[in-house]
Every structure is written in structure tokens, then in C-alpha cells.
Design an enzyme around this catalytic site. Sequence first.
Site, PDB file in Angstrom:
ATOM      1  N   LYS A 111      83.397 -24.845 116.669  1.00 51.63           N
ATOM      2  CA  LYS A 111      82.086 -24.487 116.101  1.00 51.63           C
ATOM      3  C   LYS A 111      81.955 -22.969 115.981  1.00 51.63           C
ATOM      4  O   LYS A 111      81.392 -22.457 115.008  1.00 51.63           O
ATOM      5  CB  LYS A 111      80.940 -25.020 116.968  1.00 51.63           C
ATOM      6  CG  LYS A 111      80.811 -26.521 116.930  1.00 51.63           C
ATOM      7  CD  LYS A 111      80.214 -27.005 115.635  1.00 51.63           C
ATOM      8  CE  LYS A 111      80.088 -28.504 115.653  1.00 51.63           C
ATOM      9  NZ  LYS A 111      79.890 -29.121 114.375  1.00 51.63           N
ATOM     10  N   LYS A 194      91.367 -35.767 109.935  1.00 51.57           N
ATOM     11  CA  LYS A 194      90.154 -36.432 110.421  1.00 51.57           C
ATOM     12  C   LYS A 194      89.105 -36.644 109.331  1.00 51.57           C
ATOM     13  O   LYS A 194      88.771 -35.713 108.600  1.00 51.57           O
ATOM     14  CB  LYS A 194      89.541 -35.608 111.555  1.00 51.57           C
ATOM     15  CG  LYS A 194      88.434 -36.360 112.267  1.00 51.57           C
ATOM     16  CD  LYS A 194      87.712 -35.533 113.286  1.00 51.57           C
ATOM     17  CE  LYS A 194      86.350 -36.151 113.546  1.00 51.57           C
ATOM     18  NZ  LYS A 194      85.405 -35.252 114.145  1.00 51.57           N
ATOM     19  N   LYS A 197      81.892 -35.885 108.647  1.00 43.34           N
ATOM     20  CA  LYS A 197      80.758 -35.646 107.753  1.00 43.34           C
ATOM     21  C   LYS A 197      80.747 -34.214 107.230  1.00 43.34           C
ATOM     22  O   LYS A 197      80.297 -33.944 106.140  1.00 43.34           O
ATOM     23  CB  LYS A 197      79.437 -35.825 108.500  1.00 43.34           C
ATOM     24  CG  LYS A 197      79.320 -37.109 109.260  1.00 43.34           C
ATOM     25  CD  LYS A 197      77.973 -37.181 109.952  1.00 43.34           C
ATOM     26  CE  LYS A 197      78.138 -37.301 111.449  1.00 43.34           C
ATOM     27  NZ  LYS A 197      77.608 -38.496 112.026  1.00 43.34           N
TER      28      LYS A 197
HETATM   29  P1  TYM Z   1      79.851 -38.072 115.954  1.00 40.82           P
HETATM   30  O1  TYM Z   1      78.489 -38.285 115.436  1.00 40.82           O
HETATM   31  O2  TYM Z   1      80.635 -36.905 115.462  1.00 40.82           O
HETATM   32  O3  TYM Z   1      80.719 -39.362 115.730  1.00 40.82           O
HETATM   33  C1  TYM Z   1      80.230 -40.631 116.143  1.00 40.82           C
HETATM   34  C2  TYM Z   1      81.348 -41.517 116.606  1.00 40.82           C
HETATM   35  O4  TYM Z   1      82.282 -41.709 115.558  1.00 40.82           O
HETATM   36  C3  TYM Z   1      83.582 -41.358 116.013  1.00 40.82           C
HETATM   37  N1  TYM Z   1      84.327 -40.744 114.908  1.00 40.82           N
HETATM   38  C4  TYM Z   1      85.555 -41.104 114.585  1.00 40.82           C
HETATM   39  N2  TYM Z   1      86.394 -42.031 115.102  1.00 40.82           N
HETATM   40  C5  TYM Z   1      87.589 -42.179 114.516  1.00 40.82           C
HETATM   41  N3  TYM Z   1      87.995 -41.435 113.438  1.00 40.82           N
HETATM   42  C6  TYM Z   1      87.190 -40.495 112.894  1.00 40.82           C
HETATM   43  N4  TYM Z   1      87.574 -39.798 111.838  1.00 40.82           N
HETATM   44  C7  TYM Z   1      85.910 -40.302 113.469  1.00 40.82           C
HETATM   45  N5  TYM Z   1      84.877 -39.472 113.186  1.00 40.82           N
HETATM   46  C8  TYM Z   1      83.908 -39.751 114.090  1.00 40.82           C
HETATM   47  C9  TYM Z   1      83.364 -40.349 117.125  1.00 40.82           C
HETATM   48  O5  TYM Z   1      84.465 -40.311 117.996  1.00 40.82           O
HETATM   49  C10 TYM Z   1      82.143 -40.929 117.780  1.00 40.82           C
HETATM   50  O6  TYM Z   1      82.480 -41.951 118.665  1.00 40.82           O
HETATM   51  N6  TYM Z   1      78.950 -36.173 120.392  1.00 40.82           N
HETATM   52  C11 TYM Z   1      78.990 -37.400 119.672  1.00 40.82           C
HETATM   53  C12 TYM Z   1      77.691 -38.180 119.727  1.00 40.82           C
HETATM   54  C13 TYM Z   1      77.229 -38.444 121.108  1.00 40.82           C
HETATM   55  C14 TYM Z   1      77.763 -39.404 122.016  1.00 40.82           C
HETATM   56  C15 TYM Z   1      76.999 -39.263 123.199  1.00 40.82           C
HETATM   57  C16 TYM Z   1      78.796 -40.329 121.926  1.00 40.82           C
HETATM   58  C17 TYM Z   1      76.212 -37.805 121.729  1.00 40.82           C
HETATM   59  N7  TYM Z   1      76.084 -38.277 122.996  1.00 40.82           N
HETATM   60  C18 TYM Z   1      77.261 -40.068 124.316  1.00 40.82           C
HETATM   61  C19 TYM Z   1      79.033 -41.121 123.048  1.00 40.82           C
HETATM   62  C20 TYM Z   1      78.288 -40.988 124.220  1.00 40.82           C
HETATM   63  C21 TYM Z   1      79.283 -37.069 118.233  1.00 40.82           C
HETATM   64  O7  TYM Z   1      78.988 -36.012 117.755  1.00 40.82           O
HETATM   65  O8  TYM Z   1      79.820 -38.067 117.542  1.00 40.82           O
END
Ligand code: TYM
Length: 331
Positions: A111, A194, A197
Site C-alpha cells: 500500500k 492475482k 478489484k
Molecule cells: P478482500 O476483500 O481483498 O478479499 C476477500 C476474500 O477474497 C479472497 N481473494 C482471493 N482469493 C483467491 N484468489 C484471488 N485472486 C483473490 N482475491 C481475493 C481474499 O483472500 C479474501 O478471503 N482483509 C480482507 C477482509 C477481511 C477479513 C477479515 C477476512 C477483513 N477482516 C477477517 C477474513 C477475516 C480483505 O481485504 O479481503
Amino acid sequence: METVLSGIRSTGNLHLGNYFGAIRNFVKMQHEHNCYFFIADYHSLTTHPTPGDLHRNVRQVLVEYLAAGIDPETATLYIQSDVPEVAELYLLLNMNAYKGELERCTSFKEKVRKQPDNVNAGLLTYPVLMAADIIIHRATKVPVGKDQEQHLEMARTFANRFNRMYKTDYFPSPYAFNFEQALIKIPGLDGSTKMGKSESEGNAIFLADDARVIRKKVMRATTDSGPEKPGEKMSQPVKNLFSLMKAVSSKETVDHFQEEFKNATIRYGDLKKQLAEDIISFTSPLREKILEIGADNEYLSKVAKMGAEKARESAGKTIRDVREIIGFRKF
Ligand code: TYM
């Protein structure tokens, strides 16, 4: 019965990476475990959305969770900011989270590189809020993609540190989890490893994309000039297309194109056409449900209210216990 929890940041529509990395796991587990799924809207504030965008995004993620099959009667489905107990636990955990370890976190360093003009304290302590999300329900299994592995390691550190500090075993250790195999990472269409978004335009296929958009994105996906002789090594962008194909197509289809690649007879145009159609077959029922549920305001507000009530009951109990353990006592 174990407690399972996961969440997704409300920064945009859900894509195939979110689905295969996290949601599909939730859906499979919701009937066997005590499951909490939430929309991480506090987390989304690190990028400063406008009030209108914030609300629209939360709503959209809620709609897409439901469309993907999360059952709000069985699981507890809620919005993070409806549970202020999370913010209190975050504050308490912050007292024992150190600058050095937070600065070393890979996602923080990324970031800092990507948004050097907005390196706010929320970004630095992002893993602490995530730990609070998880341990507020004393969850042990956390279905996430590979990219969240380090955050889970940090959540374990903060939970264990709390226990050590207050000589208790109150918080169990949470682990990143995938239902079938190792944690996964769905690649993007732009050749990067990867799907995300905030990556380049055209990198991600969203669950709500229509057939025309999907065909366009897939046909534009990065490839190379193709194998010239049998047995050539596969480049990363082509590997990515095969990984996507493995997620949405039948084994026969994947085998067929792999064979063609091996023999150097493959035409990427054919592979892309097939991949696009298989993605469309996979996402179109989801898209239909997204449109249907998205039009039902009454249902959405009922779901959000019910989720908030259930989540606050569990979170409230934890906060009362934690306050007692820390030494905040009533006079
Ligand atoms: P975020 O919003 O970036 O992504 C949400 C979930 O999707 C998974 N993910 C992927 N898995 C496989 N391949 C990809 N290309 C891919 N892109 C995203 C992420 O691994 C995630 O599981 N910090 C977290 C949100 C969060 C969270 C939590 C998750 C906040 N608190 C507590 C679990 C437990 C996040 O930004 O995910």
C-alpha cells in the site's frame, strides 16, 4: 462444532477470486459449523470512499453474498460497522500491536508503494482490525485466499499475545482455511498472478458481469505468441488462463487444451472462446440472483437487521469477558 468466520472488504463488486478464495468455502461450511460472514466496511475507509459510494458498495456486497448462496437464517451475515464491539476490541488490541511488526507486513508495504500520499494509521493497523474481526467471535477457521495468509498469522500473534499478557487461554488460535486443498490464488486476465478489484482494467471478472463483458475481457486477456514446438514451457499469462479454466471448466476441457499446448497445436483464440463460455455458464445463475435480490430492499434490510442482532450477541459477550480480564471492573 467449530466457529468459522470470514469477510470481504466493501470496495467494489465481488470477482471470481473472492468467490473461489473465500465465498465458496463459506457456502460449503455454513450448515456444519457456527458461521459468521461479514462485510468489512470499516476496512474500506482506508481508501476514503464518499458516503454514497460506501453505502452502495456495502449493499452490493450484501446482495452478492446472498446471491452466492450464503443463507442468512443459518449463518450470521452482518455488516462490520453494525457491531461497534469490533471497534472496541480493535482499540484494545492496538495497545499490544507494535509499529515494527505492522510495518513489516507485506500488504502494508504494498500500500505504501501504491498509495504513497495516503499512508494512514488505519492502513498500518489494518491487521489489528482484522484480528479483532476474527477473535470477537473466537473463531478458529477462517476461509480466505492465499493473499490473506500473513494477516492470519498476525491475528494468531495478537490472540496469543493477549492470552500471554493476561495469563488466560481465552482466545483460541485462528487459522486460514480452504475446504478442499491448500489456500488458493485466482490469477488475473492481464498476466498478473492475482485477480483483484484494484488491479488494471480488465484484470477481474466480476460475478455481476454480463456475457458480453465477459467475452470481451477474456478475448483481450494477455497471452504470448504460442508454443513453436512440442514440449515448450508455458508462460505465466497462459498458465493463468489454464488456472481459470481449472476453476470453471470440466476436466475434459482442461485436458484437451493442455494436450494441444503440449503438441504445440493450440490456438489461444479457441481456448479463450471456450473459457469465456464456461465462465458465463458459471456466473450467469449468480448474475440472475444478484439482479433479483438487488431489487428487494425489504429483504436486504431484514437480513442486515437479523445479522446485526446475532453478531452483537456474540461480540457483546466477548467484550464483557475481555473487559473483565483486562481489569475494567464495575464499582
Ligand atoms: P478482500 O476483500 O481483498 O478479499 C476477500 C476474500 O477474497 C479472497 N481473494 C482471493 N482469493 C483467491 N484468489 C484471488 N485472486 C483473490 N482475491 C481475493 C481474499 O483472500 C479474501 O478471503 N482483509 C480482507 C477482509 C477481511 C477479513 C477479515 C477476512 C477483513 N477482516 C477477517 C477474513 C477475516 C480483505 O481485504 O479481503
